[in-house]
Design a protein around this motif. Sequence first.
Motif, mmCIF file in Angstrom:
data_model
loop_
_atom_site.group_PDB
_atom_site.id
_atom_site.type_symbol
_atom_site.label_atom_id
_atom_site.label_comp_id
_atom_site.label_asym_id
_atom_site.label_seq_id
_atom_site.Cartn_x
_atom_site.Cartn_y
_atom_site.Cartn_z
ATOM 1 N N THR A 21 10.454 -13.218 -58.042
ATOM 2 C CA THR A 21 11.834 -13.521 -58.250
ATOM 3 C C THR A 21 11.911 -14.733 -59.196
ATOM 4 O OG1 THR A 21 11.783 -14.923 -56.367
ATOM 5 C CG2 THR A 21 12.317 -12.742 -55.857
ATOM 6 N N ASN A 25 10.666 -8.415 -60.712
ATOM 7 C CA ASN A 25 11.316 -7.288 -59.800
ATOM 8 C C ASN A 25 12.199 -6.513 -60.584
ATOM 9 O OD1 ASN A 25 9.620 -7.989 -57.805
ATOM 10 N ND2 ASN A 25 11.175 -9.401 -56.881
ATOM 11 N N ALA A 54 10.804 -5.429 -50.220
ATOM 12 C CA ALA A 54 10.131 -6.251 -49.733
ATOM 13 C C ALA A 54 9.859 -7.589 -50.366
ATOM 14 C CB ALA A 54 9.003 -5.734 -49.222
ATOM 15 N N TYR A 55 9.265 -7.360 -51.450
ATOM 16 C CA TYR A 55 9.131 -8.474 -52.632
ATOM 17 C C TYR A 55 10.427 -9.367 -52.742
ATOM 18 C CZ TYR A 55 4.641 -6.597 -54.320
ATOM 19 O OH TYR A 55 3.262 -6.277 -54.328
ATOM 20 N N GLU A 56 11.371 -8.788 -52.979
ATOM 21 C CA GLU A 56 12.696 -9.397 -53.092
ATOM 22 C C GLU A 56 12.840 -10.391 -51.687
ATOM 23 O OE1 GLU A 56 15.510 -9.769 -55.444
ATOM 24 O OE2 GLU A 56 13.707 -9.467 -56.476
ATOM 25 N N ARG A 57 12.727 -9.649 -50.672
ATOM 26 C CA ARG A 57 13.222 -10.388 -49.384
ATOM 27 C C ARG A 57 12.098 -11.445 -49.065
ATOM 28 N NH1 ARG A 57 13.627 -5.197 -47.703
ATOM 29 N NH2 ARG A 57 11.722 -5.205 -46.682
ATOM 30 N N LEU A 58 10.915 -11.367 -49.619
ATOM 31 C CA LEU A 58 10.042 -12.463 -49.425
ATOM 32 C C LEU A 58 9.971 -13.424 -50.611
ATOM 33 C CD1 LEU A 58 6.898 -10.061 -48.122
ATOM 34 C CD2 LEU A 58 8.291 -11.583 -46.747
ATOM 35 N N GLY A 59 10.698 -13.476 -51.842
ATOM 36 C CA GLY A 59 10.804 -14.300 -52.866
ATOM 37 C C GLY A 59 9.233 -14.233 -53.725
ATOM 38 N N ILE A 60 9.083 -12.890 -53.760
ATOM 39 C CA ILE A 60 7.836 -12.607 -54.472
ATOM 40 C C ILE A 60 8.311 -11.854 -55.818
ATOM 41 C CG2 ILE A 60 5.496 -11.113 -54.929
ATOM 42 C CD1 ILE A 60 5.349 -11.455 -51.606
#
Length: 104
Positions: free
Chosen positions: A30, A40, A22-28
Amino acid sequence: MTMIDDLRDLANLEGDLLVIAAYERLGIGTHSDEDNFTDNIWAVGHLAETLAWECGGDSPRYTHPSCKDLFDDVVALGRTICPGAWDYFFSVGQRDSAAAAAGW
């Protein structure tokens, strides 16, 4: 450890990996550090190495047949998020676990 403990730990690991996805999808998490790794990637690597360490060597962890599907799902999820980091750190954990079992 019991089979129930193993299933619980695998489910928790799956949850941790889902959060990273989810972090990857939200750009958190990264942004790359000086080693060109993101937060991540480091997190996926840590989880991969820990799992490999726990099930490597002479460990009976995750060997019960009821754990197989969840174990395979966790590995597949880790590889989906960051295949290079997962595979590299998983192999490091396996190597270190085998070395520890052999008495270093």
